[in-house]
Each structure stands twice: as C-alpha cells, then as structure tokens.
Design a protein around this motif. Structure first.
Motif, PDB file in Angstrom:
ATOM      1  N   GLU A  40      35.215 -27.105 -70.660  1.00 14.81           N
ATOM      2  CA  GLU A  40      34.714 -28.116 -69.602  1.00 14.81           C
ATOM      3  C   GLU A  40      34.356 -29.364 -70.258  1.00 14.81           C
ATOM      4  O   GLU A  40      34.374 -30.376 -69.319  1.00 14.81           O
ATOM      5  N   ILE A  41      34.318 -29.656 -71.541  1.00 12.26           N
ATOM      6  CA  ILE A  41      33.845 -30.946 -71.978  1.00 12.26           C
ATOM      7  C   ILE A  41      34.762 -32.064 -71.762  1.00 12.26           C
ATOM      8  O   ILE A  41      34.352 -33.019 -71.120  1.00 12.26           O
ATOM      9  N   PRO A  42      36.131 -31.812 -72.001  1.00 14.42           N
ATOM     10  CA  PRO A  42      36.971 -33.016 -71.724  1.00 14.42           C
ATOM     11  C   PRO A  42      37.139 -33.407 -70.239  1.00 14.42           C
ATOM     12  O   PRO A  42      37.497 -34.530 -69.909  1.00 14.42           O
ATOM     13  N   LEU A  43      36.860 -32.158 -69.441  1.00 19.38           N
ATOM     14  CA  LEU A  43      37.180 -32.499 -68.065  1.00 19.38           C
ATOM     15  C   LEU A  43      35.784 -33.314 -67.374  1.00 19.38           C
ATOM     16  O   LEU A  43      35.998 -34.317 -66.560  1.00 19.38           O
ATOM     17  N   GLN A  44      34.697 -33.187 -68.123  1.00 16.74           N
ATOM     18  CA  GLN A  44      33.608 -33.836 -67.806  1.00 16.74           C
ATOM     19  C   GLN A  44      33.556 -35.206 -68.321  1.00 16.74           C
ATOM     20  O   GLN A  44      33.285 -36.200 -67.662  1.00 16.74           O
ATOM     21  N   ASN A  45      34.224 -35.143 -69.553  1.00 14.99           N
ATOM     22  CA  ASN A  45      34.631 -36.778 -69.945  1.00 14.99           C
ATOM     23  C   ASN A  45      35.145 -37.523 -69.195  1.00 14.99           C
ATOM     24  O   ASN A  45      35.127 -38.824 -68.791  1.00 14.99           O
ATOM     25  N   LEU A  46      36.440 -36.939 -68.547  1.00 12.08           N
ATOM     26  CA  LEU A  46      37.304 -37.593 -67.502  1.00 12.08           C
ATOM     27  C   LEU A  46      36.599 -37.939 -66.352  1.00 12.08           C
ATOM     28  O   LEU A  46      36.662 -39.111 -65.718  1.00 12.08           O
ATOM     29  N   GLN A  47      35.743 -37.020 -65.904  1.00 11.02           N
ATOM     30  CA  GLN A  47      35.138 -37.501 -64.627  1.00 11.02           C
ATOM     31  C   GLN A  47      33.906 -38.617 -64.928  1.00 11.02           C
ATOM     32  O   GLN A  47      33.843 -39.262 -64.000  1.00 11.02           O
ATOM     33  N   ASN A  48      33.623 -38.486 -66.186  1.00  9.65           N
ATOM     34  CA  ASN A  48      32.646 -39.708 -66.571  1.00  9.65           C
ATOM     35  C   ASN A  48      33.123 -40.844 -66.576  1.00  9.65           C
ATOM     36  O   ASN A  48      32.784 -41.850 -66.082  1.00  9.65           O
ATOM     37  N   ARG A  49      34.614 -41.059 -66.792  1.00 12.09           N
ATOM     38  CA  ARG A  49      35.273 -42.006 -67.233  1.00 12.09           C
ATOM     39  C   ARG A  49      35.873 -42.744 -65.675  1.00 12.09           C
ATOM     40  O   ARG A  49      35.991 -43.833 -65.709  1.00 12.09           O
ATOM     41  N   ILE A  50      36.204 -41.729 -65.018  1.00  7.17           N
ATOM     42  CA  ILE A  50      36.660 -41.982 -63.459  1.00  7.17           C
ATOM     43  C   ILE A  50      35.750 -41.396 -62.525  1.00  7.17           C
ATOM     44  O   ILE A  50      36.324 -40.192 -62.219  1.00  7.17           O
ATOM     45  N   SER A  51      34.747 -41.910 -62.065  1.00  8.50           N
ATOM     46  CA  SER A  51      33.876 -41.102 -61.367  1.00  8.50           C
ATOM     47  C   SER A  51      34.615 -40.409 -59.947  1.00  8.50           C
ATOM     48  O   SER A  51      33.936 -39.682 -59.318  1.00  8.50           O
TER      49      SER A  51
END
Length: 195
Positions: free
Chosen positions: A71-82
C-alpha cells in the motif's frame, strides 16, 4: 523467501528500492509520448511509486490503474497527485485482478515475481488484455539474482513464454535506457493473440 505483501512493505519501509528510478523510465516515456487515444484503459502491475502512472495522468490519460501488493507506493502516488482517482489505485495481488485493459505497461514487475510464476503471469496477461490489447515495457536482459528480486533472464527465455500466446511486435535491446541499465534491458511490445 516469500515475496508477499510483508516483504515488499519492508522494502519500502527500509528504503531498499533499488528498482525505483525516481522518474519515468525513458523508454516508457518515449512510448507513452506517441500514444494518441487518451481514453484507453491502462494497467501498471506491481507499479510501485508509478512515475509512469503519474506521467500518463498528467498527459490526460484518465483510465490509468495501478496494482501493487504494498500500500505504501500507492499512497506515495496519491500524495504526489492528490486528484489521481483512488479507486484506480488497487492494493492487491495482480493474479487476483479481474478486469480488462487495452494496454498494460510492464516496468520491472515480471522480473520482481518469482521465476516459477512467469508462465502464470503470461496466462494472466492474456486474461487481462482485451482483443487487440497490448503488453508493452521493459524486461531485464541480464542474469541477475537467483534467490531474490530482481530475477533476470534473456530474450530467448522470454520468447519461450510469450510466443505461444502473443504476437511479438518487438523484443529488442533497449537503445534509450537510463545509464545504470544500459545494455541490460529489452524493450518489448506484444499483442493479444499469437497469429
């Protein structure tokens, strides 16, 4: 070694992410840049931090899906592109996915799964790709590790998996890899159906 969710979560937590380029892979960027239909359904399996997904989304591709065990990279992507649609960030196992896509982008996923799963990967790709669907991306063209990812391979080995199920459009040494991967990557494009 179990290459499960815990394994990959730990790699992110300890910052052992040598596969992460920190940018869109140049060969995939070059491929994306010549795509014209922004309505295609695109999957990036084992997508990690998915710079390719971010780039596609920023170029107007709205049907971009990323699946990852961690889940960590998916959250990283969501944080970069809200405004990236959260329902298109799938926390799960690629082999359990039940959707159809026009295009699947391969970036280090095939070489991250255990080699015993390669035949299963190819069959799953045939399930996930719609008629005339394409699988495009990069495979390591080098002998790498036997006991942990990334697991390498050769063009001959990869063809033995893909040729019975796909029309091979291209599988050649990559001319525009990043410096650290020069001479170690194959760019490939295969199409659903082997005729």
């Amino acid at each position: 070694m179990l290459l499960n969710e815990t394994f990959w979560e730990n790699r992110y937590k300890t910052n052992e992410t040598g596969w992460d380029l920190g940018q869109v892979s140049p060969p995939l960027k070059a491929y994306i840049d010549q795509l014209t239909d922004t309505d295609v359904n695109i999957l990036i399996p084992g997508g990690g931090n998915s710079y390719e997904a971010a780039y596609l989304f920023e170029q107007g591709f709205k049907n971009v899906y990323v699946i990852d065990l961690s889940e960590i990279p998916l959250q990283n992507l969501q944080n970069r592109i809200s405004n990236f649609p959260s329902e298109q960030l799938i926390h799960g196992n690629f082999f359990d996915l039940d959707q159809t896509f026009d295009l699947i982008l391969e970036q280090t996923f095939f070489c991250a799964i255990h080699p015993t799963l390669r035949a299963k990967y190819v069959l799953k790709m045939t399930d996930l790709l719609g008629e005339k669907g394409k699988l495009v991306g990069l495979l390591f063209d080098a002998r790498l590790n036997d006991d942990h990812p990334p697991f390498g391979g050769s063009k001959e080995e990869y063809l033995s998996y893909f040729k019975p199920h796909f029309k091979i459009d291209i599988m050649e040494s990559c001319y525009n890899s990043i410096e650290s991967r020069q001479g170690k990557e194959l760019f490939f494009k295969v199409q659903h159906g082997n005729s």
